[in-house]
Design an enzyme around this catalytic site. Structure first.
Site, PDB file in Angstrom:
ATOM      1  N   SER A   1      39.780  46.331  44.479  1.00 29.78           N
ATOM      2  CA  SER A   1      39.697  47.475  43.583  1.00 29.78           C
ATOM      3  C   SER A   1      38.496  48.300  44.013  1.00 29.78           C
ATOM      4  CB  SER A   1      39.517  46.993  42.138  1.00 29.78           C
ATOM      5  OG  SER A   1      39.119  48.056  41.279  1.00 29.78           O
TER       6      SER A   1
ATOM      7  N   TYR B   1      35.424  41.408  35.756  1.00 29.89           N
ATOM      8  CA  TYR B   1      36.421  42.004  36.659  1.00 29.89           C
ATOM      9  C   TYR B   1      35.744  42.438  37.956  1.00 29.89           C
ATOM     10  CZ  TYR B   1      40.116  45.101  38.367  1.00 29.89           C
ATOM     11  OH  TYR B   1      41.083  45.714  39.137  1.00 29.89           O
TER      12      TYR B   1
END
Length: 256
Positions: free
Chosen positions: A136, A149
């Site tokens: 990401s 995350y």
């Protein structure tokens, strides 16, 4: 160009979103696709549409991944393309609020899922093989409230680079992709999804959300034999967010 005829691809998290688009794109280019996902109904539908095979898989369970890769590898003899895409994003929490269980859930799915995918696919891969891991933009830069995350996706980048160095001597390429907000069902269901879209759009040179088809196109490129010397890279798919300050940010900070 970018023909995948005769190749076998394994894609995790392939029942929807990025994984589904990757399955469609790679099968459309000629690859035989194994669709790996927890969702049996959706995964089976994608596999049937692509002319491939569905294997129910929990990427957080080492034995489940090992069994899936063994099934795929033994059936076709070799795995040419492995896309470790499955991932989760839980609601935002600041560092002081993160529980061990929450942190580990991100690690189990987002990080260990990638590690297991590489470890158990590797025995079935040969020279010219390609591994693409989904990280990401938050595996390269951080945003407040995404501590667990962020950590899990930073780990994907580190694992990717290490595997690229270790597997390179056998002619296997390993890269990861780092998208910003992608227009997927997971984002739509995410409680902070719209805030994420707004934030990334405002900070990007091209104020747009990423479509899963855009990500699949990059995965296709990285999978093909036409791309033999790109490895160990974390490629941004970010509408120019990391290039510099966007017009929206600039004009808000220093209005005319």
């Amino acid at each position: 160009m970018f023909d995948l005829t005769g190749k076998t691809a394994v894609i995790t998290g392939a029942a929807m979103g990025i994984g589904k688009c990757c399955a469609e794109r790679l099968s459309g280019a000629g690859a035989y696709v194994y669709v790996l996902d927890l969702d049996a109904e959706a995964g089976q539908a994608v596999a049937e549409a692509c002319g491939g095979t569905f294997i129910q898989t929990d990427v957080a369970d080492e034995s489940s991944v090992a069994n899936a890769m063994k099934q795929a590898g033994e059936r076709t003899g070799t795995l040419d393309i492995v896309v470790n895409n499955a991932g989760i994003s839980l609601t935002r929490q600041n560092i002081d609020e993160i529980s061990t269980d929450r942190f580990m859930r991100h690690i189990e799915v987002n990080s260990l899922g990638v590690l297991y995918g590489m470890q158990y696919a590797r025995p079935f891969m040969k020279e010219g093989g390609a591994i693409i891991n989904t990280s990401s933009i938050l595996g390269q830069y951080v945003a407040p409230g995404y501590g667990s995350y962020n950590a899990s996706k930073f780990a994907v980048v580190g694992l990717t680079k290490t595997a690229a160095v270790e597997y390179g001597r056998d002619g296997i390429r390993v890269n990861c992709i780092c998208p910003t907000a992608v227009n997927t069902p997971m984002l739509a269901e995410f409680a902070d999804g719209q805030q994420e879209v707004n934030a990334f759009s405002k900070t990007s040179a091209i104020s747009s959300i990423i479509e899963p088809e855009h990500v699949a196109a990059l995965v296709h490129f990285l999978s093909a034999d036409d791309c033999p010397v790109i490895t160990g890279q974390a490629l941004h798919i970010d509408c120019g967010m990391t290039a510099g300050v966007s017009w929206a940010e600039w004009t808000e900070a220093a209005p005319a």
